[in-house]
Write a protein that holds these residues in place. Structure first.
Motif, PDB file in Angstrom:
ATOM      1  N   LEU A 145     -37.986 -70.602 -76.186  1.00 55.77           N
ATOM      2  CA  LEU A 145     -38.061 -70.595 -74.725  1.00 55.77           C
ATOM      3  C   LEU A 145     -36.937 -71.404 -74.093  1.00 55.77           C
ATOM      4  O   LEU A 145     -36.331 -70.975 -73.105  1.00 55.77           O
ATOM      5  CB  LEU A 145     -39.420 -71.150 -74.289  1.00 55.77           C
ATOM      6  CG  LEU A 145     -39.902 -70.832 -72.874  1.00 55.77           C
ATOM      7  CD1 LEU A 145     -40.029 -69.327 -72.678  1.00 55.77           C
ATOM      8  CD2 LEU A 145     -41.248 -71.512 -72.630  1.00 55.77           C
ATOM      9  N   ILE A 146     -36.617 -72.566 -74.672  1.00 51.04           N
ATOM     10  CA  ILE A 146     -35.575 -73.409 -74.060  1.00 51.04           C
ATOM     11  C   ILE A 146     -34.197 -72.749 -74.171  1.00 51.04           C
ATOM     12  O   ILE A 146     -33.334 -72.950 -73.318  1.00 51.04           O
ATOM     13  CB  ILE A 146     -35.542 -74.813 -74.679  1.00 51.04           C
ATOM     14  CG1 ILE A 146     -35.178 -74.753 -76.169  1.00 51.04           C
ATOM     15  CG2 ILE A 146     -36.839 -75.563 -74.457  1.00 51.04           C
ATOM     16  CD1 ILE A 146     -34.741 -76.068 -76.727  1.00 51.04           C
TER      17      ILE A 146
ATOM     18  N   MET B 294     -31.747 -74.222 -70.998  1.00 46.93           N
ATOM     19  CA  MET B 294     -31.798 -75.681 -71.127  1.00 46.93           C
ATOM     20  C   MET B 294     -30.868 -76.182 -72.226  1.00 46.93           C
ATOM     21  O   MET B 294     -30.198 -77.205 -72.065  1.00 46.93           O
ATOM     22  CB  MET B 294     -33.239 -76.114 -71.398  1.00 46.93           C
ATOM     23  CG  MET B 294     -34.191 -75.774 -70.258  1.00 46.93           C
ATOM     24  SD  MET B 294     -35.928 -76.050 -70.664  1.00 46.93           S
ATOM     25  CE  MET B 294     -35.969 -77.838 -70.680  1.00 46.93           C
ATOM     26  N   ALA B 295     -30.824 -75.454 -73.342  1.00 47.38           N
ATOM     27  CA  ALA B 295     -29.946 -75.874 -74.434  1.00 47.38           C
ATOM     28  C   ALA B 295     -28.475 -75.808 -74.005  1.00 47.38           C
ATOM     29  O   ALA B 295     -27.689 -76.710 -74.312  1.00 47.38           O
ATOM     30  CB  ALA B 295     -30.178 -74.993 -75.661  1.00 47.38           C
ATOM     31  N   LYS B 296     -28.101 -74.749 -73.294  1.00 48.92           N
ATOM     32  CA  LYS B 296     -26.717 -74.625 -72.832  1.00 48.92           C
ATOM     33  C   LYS B 296     -26.338 -75.758 -71.888  1.00 48.92           C
ATOM     34  O   LYS B 296     -25.217 -76.258 -71.908  1.00 48.92           O
ATOM     35  CB  LYS B 296     -26.519 -73.275 -72.138  1.00 48.92           C
ATOM     36  CG  LYS B 296     -26.471 -72.089 -73.077  1.00 48.92           C
ATOM     37  CD  LYS B 296     -26.198 -70.796 -72.315  1.00 48.92           C
ATOM     38  CE  LYS B 296     -26.137 -69.606 -73.260  1.00 48.92           C
ATOM     39  NZ  LYS B 296     -25.916 -68.335 -72.524  1.00 48.92           N
TER      40      LYS B 296
ATOM     41  N   GLY C 129     -24.566 -84.119 -81.741  1.00 46.41           N
ATOM     42  CA  GLY C 129     -25.432 -84.639 -80.691  1.00 46.41           C
ATOM     43  C   GLY C 129     -26.368 -83.587 -80.128  1.00 46.41           C
ATOM     44  O   GLY C 129     -27.551 -83.864 -79.860  1.00 46.41           O
ATOM     45  N   ALA C 130     -25.865 -82.358 -79.964  1.00 46.92           N
ATOM     46  CA  ALA C 130     -26.693 -81.286 -79.410  1.00 46.92           C
ATOM     47  C   ALA C 130     -27.829 -80.933 -80.366  1.00 46.92           C
ATOM     48  O   ALA C 130     -28.969 -80.713 -79.935  1.00 46.92           O
ATOM     49  CB  ALA C 130     -25.843 -80.052 -79.126  1.00 46.92           C
TER      50      ALA C 130
ATOM     51  N   VAL D 152     -27.693 -73.725 -80.290  1.00 40.64           N
ATOM     52  CA  VAL D 152     -26.474 -74.531 -80.170  1.00 40.64           C
ATOM     53  C   VAL D 152     -25.217 -73.768 -80.589  1.00 40.64           C
ATOM     54  O   VAL D 152     -24.188 -73.812 -79.905  1.00 40.64           O
ATOM     55  CB  VAL D 152     -26.619 -75.826 -81.005  1.00 40.64           C
ATOM     56  CG1 VAL D 152     -25.290 -76.573 -81.073  1.00 40.64           C
ATOM     57  CG2 VAL D 152     -27.704 -76.713 -80.411  1.00 40.64           C
ATOM     58  N   ALA D 153     -25.283 -73.066 -81.717  1.00 42.72           N
ATOM     59  CA  ALA D 153     -24.079 -72.452 -82.282  1.00 42.72           C
ATOM     60  C   ALA D 153     -23.381 -71.476 -81.330  1.00 42.72           C
ATOM     61  O   ALA D 153     -22.159 -71.574 -81.135  1.00 42.72           O
ATOM     62  CB  ALA D 153     -24.411 -71.769 -83.606  1.00 42.72           C
TER      63      ALA D 153
END
Length: 625
Positions: A272-273, A278-280, A303-304, A322-323
């Motif tokens: 969902l995030i 939110m992750a971006k 860090g991410a 993240v990738a």
């Protein structure tokens, strides 16, 4: 590791009309299973969040909420396992099978399905008898027959049998399917006829079934759940007087702990995030802060992954979030694809202890260690390993040419921080809700889900409703694959315990040279190996109940021991050539696994050194308890 798409691709075999009919049956039956599974994920969120609101806001606890959640949970786990089987997503160790010729690999793929089918047929009648016995039990809060819950097992088994037959008929050649079925039937019949000769062997049967059968199945590419289940069924049926129905009951007990309901909910939260943006937002903030330094985006990746792990608890969700946001820019700056997946895989191992880690939740469910304590103890060990990875990055990228890279102005950094703030707040919200007693570790994921829905809709406005159904089905599939392994591993662990193996293991481990230090060293080596072969969750379910009491006996704090074994398993899980986590990172990064094997070893060495430091200094794990 074999991806679902590789194994699911149908071969051009069999009569076209038959293939067409079976393909239609597969789609229709798949639709019938996927819709209720998706609804069950939503229902669990609603039930648990309603329980929080009723208890904490209205001060009127819902006495039936946990019971209803538990009933729905077994259905979610079994239907999820069915979907995972249909999609070829059950965990398999295919490092050896992948090296075979295409024709031989096709045979082993057919064997993997046939072996699972063999177990499902063997357990079909015991699962029905178990559900029938459960029908005489009436639940305390809702006052309904427990058959409403227990029926999930035989129905799930029946659906998996149907999809296994369809898979063999449509996705393998007729020759491979026939040979695989004959081989599996011959092996089962052979063990059955040898039954009278096996009983006098005593504990040597442990080697035959739990080492021999499990080892051959795992390295042949049979899904881990069926490798464990076949060995346990054979051991109970052929060498003991325990009814085979007991296996079903132990699997149910293992996969039905209410604590484990956090698994599908955190998997859903992780997906969902990513969809909500939110992750971006977090990645953009870190990139603006560190993007101008040498190796800056590699630090951002470390860090991410640390921050996202604190939200999702699912490594696959972490890496997938993240990738895609970082890899294109890193490649533009000259980073090699192999270096990228090597670091991505290393960060997957580094963040295994970051709450709300699914492995930590599993440890809490099978050992009784406080999940709140595990969540608190997991933060610093992840930082220790992150420092080691940062050192390797600083050495590897010390000669980077940054003449074309401009430093972000302070105004841009501050603005990206403001945008990322709602996302950055979520890990702290999750931890505070557990520590302050607002919700349990099981319920807290629903707070994160509701928060992410609000933030995604009102703040980032990237909520894609068209993807929601897919995300719910993916959640059910991944959760089912995880939970049924926990069930099979729990049954296997029970069989080992009943045999007296646990007493023998205690005797050996408590008398190792070096006392606590020797025990810790052996545990590290053992869990690195187990992590690479069995993955983290099956290994911890099998050996956690046996080894954690020994750790306490020799003077090691349970939370400290948990951090060490989780990091050791992570090291094995993400290290080639056997670690399936490494191949998952390659699949997400769309990079050939061969390209990352050489650069990953420096990161693995840094993680090993960090693991030794965490093992030697208990304060890193228990200093803030």
């Amino acid at each position: 590791m074999q991806t679902a798409s590789e194994f699911a691709a149908p071969l051009e075999t069999g009569a076209p009309a038959a293939r067409s009919w079976l393909a239609t049956a597969d789609r229709v039956l798949g639709f019938i299973v996927e819709i209720p599974a998706a609804i069950l994920v939503v229902a669990e969120v609603v039930v648990l969040f309603s329980g929080i609101v009723a208890r904490y806001v209205l001060h009127k606890p819902l006495i039936w909420s946990d019971e209803l959640a538990s009933t729905l949970f077994l259905w979610l786990a079994m239907l999820g396992a069915v979907i995972a089987l249909r999609r070829g997503e059950h965990m398999r160790m295919t490092a050896l099978v992948a090296r075979l010729s295409p024709d031989k690999r096709g045979l082993f793929d057919a064997l993997a399905v046939a072996a699972g089918l063999g177990f499902l047929i063997l357990v079909a009648v015991p699962s029905y008898h178990w559900a029938y016995e459960e029908s005489f039990i009436v639940t305390s809060a809702m006052e309904i027959s427990n058959a409403w819950r227990a029926a999930a097992f035989p129905i799930g088994v029946g659906l998996m049998i149907a999809f296994s037959v369809i898979r063999l008929a449509t996705r393998t050649s007729l020759a491979h399917a026939g040979l695989a079925l004959v081989l599996v039937a011959a092996v089962i019949a052979g063990f059955w006829f040898l039954g009278p000769a096996l009983k006098p062997l005593g504990n040597y049967n442990l080697l035959i079934f739990f080492v021999g059968v499990v080892g051959v199945c795992v390295f042949s590419g049979v899904p881990i759940v069926f490798s464990f289940a076949l060995a346990t069924f054979g051991y109970l049926a052929l060498t003991t007087r325990v009814p085979t129905m007991t296996l079903v009951g132990r699997m149910d007990e293992g996969m039905s702990h209410l604590i484990l309901l956090a698994v599908p909910l955190f998997v859903f939260l992780g997906l969902l995030i990513e969809m909500a943006g939110m992750a971006k937002a977090m990645v953009r903030f870190l990139a603006s802060l560190l993007g101008h330094v040498r190796g800056g985006l590699s630090y951002v990746l470390i860090g991410a992954m640390y921050l996202v792990s604190g939200i999702s608890g699912s490594k696959a969700a972490d890496m997938a979030a993240v990738a895609p946001a970082l890899f294109p820019e890193m490649k533009e700056r000259g980073a090699k694809p192999g270096d990228l997946v090597a670091l991505l895989s290393a960060t997957g191992a580094q963040t295994e202890t970051i709450p709300p880690s699914i492995v930590l939740i599993t440890i809490g469910s099978v050992t009784g260690v406080s999940i709140a304590a595990l969540f608190t103890g997991g933060l610093v060990p992840g930082l220790v390993l992150a420092i080691g990875l940062c050192f390797v990055v600083s050495r590897r990228y010390r000669d980077d040419d940054l003449s074309q890279v401009k430093r972000a102005p302070l105004s841009e950094i501050l603005w990206s921080f403001v945008i990322a703030l709602p996302a950055l707040a979520l890990p702290f919200l999750i931890r505070a809700a557990v520590v302050e007693g607002v919700s349990t570790a099981t319920e807290v994921s629903t707070i994160g889900i509701v928060y992410s829905l609000i933030v995604g809709l009102l703040v980032y406005r990237q909520f894609d409703w068209s993807r929601l159904g897919t995300i719910l089905i993916d959640t059910a599939s991944l959760s089912g694959a995880i939970l049924i392994i926990i069930g099979a591993a729990s049954a296997m662990a029970w069989g080992l315990t009943q045999s007296g193996f646990s007493r023998t293991l205690v005797e050996i481990m408590t008398h190792l040279p070096g006392g606590a230090i020797g025990f810790m060293a052996v545990s590290i080596v053992a869990f690195i190996v187990l992590g690479s072969v069995l993955e983290g969750i099956p290994a911890i379910v099998l050996f956690g109940p046996l080894l954690f009491p020994i750790a306490k006996l020799v003077g090691i704090h349970e939370v400290h021991y948990a951090m060490v074994v989780v990091l050791a398993m992570g090291l094995g899980l993400f290290a080639p050539p056997f670690g399936v986590g490494y191949y998952a990172a390659c699949a997400i990064g769309k990079v050939n696994p061969d390209e990352g094997i050489r650069p990953i070893w420096a990161y693995m060495l840094a993680l090993l050194i960090g693991l030794i430091v965490v093992a030697a200094v208990p304060w890193f794990s228990i200093g803030f308890l």
